[in-house]
Scaffold this motif. Structure first.
Motif, short mmCIF file in Angstrom:
data_model
loop_
_atom_site.label_atom_id
_atom_site.label_comp_id
_atom_site.label_asym_id
_atom_site.label_seq_id
_atom_site.Cartn_x
_atom_site.Cartn_y
_atom_site.Cartn_z
N TRP A 11 0.85 -1.19 0.00
CA TRP A 11 0.00 0.00 0.00
C TRP A 11 0.88 1.22 0.00
N ARG A 12 0.31 2.35 -0.34
CA ARG A 12 1.07 3.59 -0.27
C ARG A 12 1.58 3.79 1.15
N ASP A 206 -9.76 9.88 -1.04
CA ASP A 206 -8.48 9.20 -1.32
C ASP A 206 -7.70 9.01 -0.02
N TYR A 210 -6.55 5.47 1.65
CA TYR A 210 -5.15 5.27 2.07
C TYR A 210 -5.10 4.79 3.53
N ASN A 213 -6.65 1.16 4.01
CA ASN A 213 -5.71 0.12 3.55
C ASN A 213 -4.54 -0.03 4.52
N LYS A 214 -4.01 1.11 4.97
CA LYS A 214 -2.86 1.06 5.87
C LYS A 214 -3.22 0.32 7.15
N SER A 230 -8.08 -2.21 -3.03
CA SER A 230 -7.38 -1.44 -4.07
C SER A 230 -6.84 -0.16 -3.45
N ASP A 231 -5.73 0.32 -3.98
CA ASP A 231 -5.14 1.56 -3.48
C ASP A 231 -5.42 2.70 -4.46
N ASP A 232 -6.24 2.41 -5.46
CA ASP A 232 -6.47 3.38 -6.51
C ASP A 232 -7.88 3.98 -6.36
#
Ligand code: GDP
Length: 288
Positions: A11-12, A206, A210, A213-214, A230-232
């Motif tokens: 992930w970012r 967004d 983020y 996901n993190k 998804s990270d998008d």
């Protein structure tokens, strides 16, 4: 929904805030609210600061301590359930706090007056109403909800207890004039303390993705039928829009003439994601 360790992916690790400036997120009228609150301090025994439990550190207003700190101060972390709204412990805590502090010119006064402070939309009115229901068996006296950062014209005094005789003073939500970072501002915005359009629903959605996901908080995957995390943000919002029918027709010019295509309504999908998160339906998330 949490994924097994083997299913983890990259992930970012950082979020790109794109050079945003938090200064634009502070509505000017809040300085007036703080001034009004300072002027009312003489009539007050104690302060209850309400803050969002999802951001126990970010975005607490240091000006509250600096300007109002001459009175004893109780911090209530709200929205734990986001949260238990019964707040049974507050009145005994306040009674102890006031009776063990110097009351100065209010020493002879039998009634307690408590100022309820906090950033916008954190639940100040809800706290007052729930205390009133609990101790006086009376309904709403303070308006709940609405747009963050709209000043209440006067500081309203509301009775919440008979013995001891206690009044709470509802106040306008006040943000720190200098929010410490864009990230802290983004967290405040996700919690509803800053008006969405000032920050932008797209970037807020967004940043939420983020964060989810993190923290491996993947309940959005099943809710919106995504198949996998998804990270998008664009592909997530597209899925959200299609799933909820938030689409509109657009005419596309092709070599053989105009055709109508169904396009996702990205802003509506972003708003839906934020709304669902704020209701606690994307799982319990600690943003700090
Ligand atoms: P104020 O601007 O600080 O007075 O905040 P309000 O009391 O008007 O509340 C803002 C929003 O947060 C409203 O939609 C409330 O229903 C909601 N809210 C307040 N407290 C809680 C809580 O403990 N849990 C949850 N889930 N929502 C809350």
């Amino acid at each position: 929904m949490r994924l097994a360790a083997g299913a983890l992916r990259a992930w970012r690790q950082r979020f790109d805030f794109g050079g945003r400036d938090v200064a634009a997120w502070f509505p000017g009228h809040m300085a007036k609210g703080l001034r009004q609150m300072k002027e009312s301090l003489r009539k007050v025994d104690c302060l209850i600061e309400v803050h969002d439990a999802r951001i126990p550190f970010s975005g607490r207003n240091p000006a509250f301590q600096e300007s109002l700190g001459i009175r004893p101060h109780l911090l209530v972390l709200n929205k734990m359930d986001l949260a238990d709204l019964t707040h049974k412990a507050v009145i005994p805590l306040i009674t102890d706090l006031v009776s063990s502090s110097q009351r100065y010119q209010r020493a002879e006064n039998v009634e307690y007056c408590i100022m309820v402070i906090g950033v916008p939309n954190v639940g100040k009115s809800s706290l007052i109403n729930s205390m009133r229901r609990l101790h006086l068996k009376k309904g709403k006296a303070s308006r709940v909800g609405g747009e963050p950062g709209i000043t209440k014209a006067v500081l309203t005094r509301i009775q919440v207890s008979e013995r001891p005789l206690m009044y709470l003073l509802d106040t306008p939500g006040v943000l720190a004039p200098r929010i410490e970072s864009v990230e802290a501002g983004m967290k405040l915005a996700l919690c509803g303390a800053i008006r969405d359009h000032l920050v932008g629903e797209g970037i807020m959605a967004d940043y939420l993705l983020y964060t989810l996901n993190k923290q491996q908080q993947f309940s959005y995957v099943e809710r919106y039928g995504l198949g996998e995390p998804s990270d998008d943000i664009e592909s997530v919002l597209k899925r959200v829009a299609l799933k909820l029918g938030k689409t509109h027709k657009v005419k596309v010019l092709t070599g053989t003439g105009d055709v109508n295509v169904i396009a996702p309504d990205y802003p509506a999908a972003a708003y839906e994601l934020l709304r669902t998160f704020r209701k606690g339906e994307l799982g319990q998330v600690l943003l700090d």
